[in-house]
Design an enzyme around this catalytic site. Structure first.
Site, PDB file in Angstrom:
ATOM      1  N   GLN A  83       0.865  -1.180   0.000  1.00  0.00           N
ATOM      2  CA  GLN A  83       0.000   0.000   0.000  1.00  0.00           C
ATOM      3  C   GLN A  83       0.901   1.229   0.000  1.00  0.00           C
ATOM      4  OE1 GLN A  83      -2.931  -0.202   3.144  1.00  0.00           O
ATOM      5  NE2 GLN A  83      -3.584  -2.260   2.558  1.00  0.00           N
TER       6      GLN A  83
ATOM      7  N   ASN B 240      -5.272  -7.489   2.413  1.00  0.00           N
ATOM      8  CA  ASN B 240      -6.310  -7.253   3.415  1.00  0.00           C
ATOM      9  C   ASN B 240      -7.379  -8.341   3.268  1.00  0.00           C
ATOM     10  OD1 ASN B 240      -5.119  -4.677   2.302  1.00  0.00           O
ATOM     11  ND2 ASN B 240      -5.916  -3.936   4.240  1.00  0.00           N
TER      12      ASN B 240
ATOM     13  N   HIS C 185      -4.632  -8.417  11.020  1.00  0.00           N
ATOM     14  CA  HIS C 185      -5.176  -9.371  10.057  1.00  0.00           C
ATOM     15  C   HIS C 185      -4.962 -10.805  10.534  1.00  0.00           C
ATOM     16  CE1 HIS C 185      -4.614  -6.113   6.690  1.00  0.00           C
ATOM     17  NE2 HIS C 185      -5.678  -5.894   7.447  1.00  0.00           N
TER      18      HIS C 185
ATOM     19  N   HIS D 231       0.506   5.004  -0.139  1.00  0.00           N
ATOM     20  CA  HIS D 231      -0.636   5.902   0.036  1.00  0.00           C
ATOM     21  C   HIS D 231      -0.341   6.912   1.140  1.00  0.00           C
ATOM     22  CE1 HIS D 231      -2.499   2.968   3.234  1.00  0.00           C
ATOM     23  NE2 HIS D 231      -1.197   3.090   3.339  1.00  0.00           N
TER      24      HIS D 231
END
Length: 618
Positions: free
Chosen positions: A441, A583, A540, A443
């Protein structure tokens, strides 16, 4: 030992019974003893998926949530009359956090509670000698402090959120599909639903498409972002000779048409929405907040069938004369309380053995075995000078870019940066592959870490988060202790987790890859150099109630029905039996969709449970 319904009621304190009778929950006064079709424990996006599909199929659903409803979406109907508030709304949608994403870090921190905290040396040498201190060899325990937890086996940052909507009220909304199985990485990747590869792909594609529709996944909401386009195209250019793919990160969100500077992040509320805004559906759904699902009880016959769920009204603990505990009876029971909460309830019900080795009489011998998590590498960079300088020149010839920069410079001539204040953040990823077996990711978002101070403008900062996959192994465990309780008076969870050598080797390579990608974008922010995060911080955790084909190594079948039980289902990230870097929410929703269809087929007699129900903004 597991309890039958009769044992549960016999053991129940006489003082808490109503007129000497079974203390049934008040919902049975309305629905009768046989009126509840589906009982769901947990109100996150997975529990909400079950609720939505079952209610749309005409089933009566009762859901209990241990936490409160503290975030709502309020709607106004076209005629101007108020429509009831819908719970489980994403808290990041508040304007103050959309204007300053770093402030949302504290919201996330406040919503998370650590699962297992090792008890360290509690001796304070400089403490007043007359003040209390723990006697040698003992320790104080409260709120997750766990004397059974060995530090080197802990997932120290693993945490839970209690409240309607669960973690979807503060999640990043990242909803990638887990990559298909790869021969070079056995046990890692998308779990199989069929041993026929073509059938497996077909079923997963249908389930993923439906899950994406339900939660509202999109890859286009940041297309007109200067920072997103700059980061995405810069990486595509840097890696074009190596044919590495960089693309938009799939996100459950939509940009507001009338206010495009804002994005609305999706959550469990989007799944609850149709229930709360349809009078017929609303009559079929009951949500009991601040209610703990304590344990489940068997019917007492030869068949392994749940006859009742014991729940506790936590608000009633404030009033000694109030009814604390009651029982809810249903045709089907779904545990959707998370990868920690589900095995905790099952253990407290007496369905699994104590400690590490399952007892011979365990009803669910694989509970808490083969757990997986995700090693996580993180850094923050400040964009390269030449990238920022190029913003004024519209390097890609995009009309919306040129207009946005011109308007910003005209309105803010003293701003050193040409990037508009409300320019959306980058949301970029590169897929999990055999050459790069990790999820990425790239971001700018809020987590429980990575907040930026005032020294560097947030518009030029990019977060890089790399998520690895670990191998499922039978000796990686989540166990429970009776002599220590968590803050909600349930058995204390304890981790017995050690990653494999292969997992550690992949993690080293993952860190090197993140550093290489970061170097193509800019220089490290001094406060956030490349680092491995505390184990469990990805949040997770999986495999605690794993589902699959093999009864010898799983808890439930591929419909999430617990082996040998007639009406008990498990749900959530804990059902994923493989290691993965992505995810997991979308994949857990797929399992929930498949499971809900099976439940509907069983209770409705022949329907497949598929529906085309409308839902908000999707």
């Amino acid at each position: 030992m597991s309890l039958s319904t009769e044992q549960m009621l016999r053991d129940y304190p006489r003082s808490m019974q109503i007129n000497g009778q079974i203390p049934k929950n008040a919902i049975h006064e309305t629905y009768g003893n046989d009126g509840v079709d589906v009982f769901i424990a947990g109100s996150g996006p997975i529990g909400a998926t079950y609720a939505k599909l079952c209610v749309e199929a005409g089933l009566r659903v009762v859901m209990v949530e241990i936490g409160a409803a503290d975030s709502f979406y309020a709607v106004n109907a076209e005629e101007g009359t108020a429509v009831p508030y819908v719970p489980g709304y994403h808290k990041k949608n508040e304007i103050e956090f959309q204007k300053d994403i770093d402030r949302f870090v504290n919201v996330i921190k406040g919503a998370l509670q650590q699962v297992s905290v090792p008890v360290r040396n509690q001796n304070v040498p400089t403490l007043d000698p007359g003040a209390w201190s723990a006697p040698p060899g003992s320790s104080a325990i409260s709120n997750g402090k766990n004397p059974h937890q060995r530090e080197f086996e802990n997932l120290s940052a693993e945490a839970v959120t209690r409240g309607v909507g669960g973690m979807s009220t503060h999640w990043t909304c990242s909803t990638p599909r887990i990559h298909p199985p790869m021969e070079s990485l056995p046990g890692i990747g998308r779990p199989k639903l069929s041993n026929d590869p073509a059938e497996d792909d077909k079923e997963w594609n249908e389930l993923y498409s439906e899950a994406e529709r339900l939660i509202g996944t999109s890859t286009k909401e940041f297309d007109e972002s200067i920072r997103h386009t700059l980061v995405l195209r810069s990486l595509q250019d840097a890696y074009k000779d190596r044919q590495r793919i960089f693309r938009p990160l799939p996100l459950a969100c939509h940009r507001l048409k009338n206010a495009p500077e804002y994005v609305e992040w999706h959550s469990a509320e989007n799944l609850f929405h149709s229930i709360y805004n349809d009078d017929k559906q609303k009559k079929l759904f009951t949500l009991l907040t601040n209610h703990r699902c304590t344990r489940l009880a068997l019917t007492g016959g030869y068949e392994k069938k749940i006859g009742a769920a014991e729940v506790r009204n936590l608000l009633a603990t404030r009033n000694p004369s109030s009814q604390l505990d009651s029982y809810i009876m249903a045709k089907v029971y779904v545990l959707a309380s998370g990868a920690i909460g589900n095995p905790q309830i099952l253990y407290n019900s007496g369905f699994s053995g104590l400690q590490v080795t399952p007892r011979n009489d365990s009803l669910i011998p694989n509970l808490g075995r083969y757990i997986t998590e995700q090693p996580m590498a993180f850094c923050q960079i400040v964009l390269r000078q030449e990238f920022v300088d190029s913003v004024r020149d519209d390097p890609y010839g995009l009309p919306w870019w040129k207009e946005a920069v011109a308007q910003h410079i005209a309105k803010n001539p003293t701003d050193a940066l040409p990037i508009p204040f409300r320019d959306p953040e980058p949301q970029v990823t590169t897929p999990f592959t055999e050459e790069h077996p990790w999820h990425t990711q790239i971001h700018r978002d809020a987590f429980s870490y990575g907040a930026v101070g005032p020294e560097v403008d947030s518009r030029v900062i990019v977060d890089l988060r790399w998520f690895g996959a670990t191998d499922p192994e039978a000796n990686n465990l989540l166990v429970f202790q009776n002599d220590v309780q968590d803050g909600y008076s349930m058995p204390q969870p304890t981790f017995r987790y050690r990653p494999s050598t292969a997992s550690n080797v992949r993690a080293r390579k993952m860190m090197a890859d993140m550093c290489e990608v970061a170097s193509n974008l800019g220089g490290y922010l001094p406060t956030s150099p490349p680092q491995f995060m505390d184990p469990g911080l990805a949040l997770h955790l999986a495999g605690t109630t794993r589902i699959g084909f093999d009864k010898a190594t799983t808890v439930a079948d591929n419909n999430s029905l617990v082996w040998d039980f007639a009406n008990l289902y498990v749900a959530g990230n804990g059902t994923i039996r493989t290691g993965f870097g992505e995810n997991p929410t979308l994949t857990s929703m797929c399992h929930a969709i498949k499971s809900a269809r099976s439940i509907i087929n069983t209770l409705k007699g022949g329907t497949d449970g598929k529906n085309t129900g409308e839902h908000r903004n999707l």
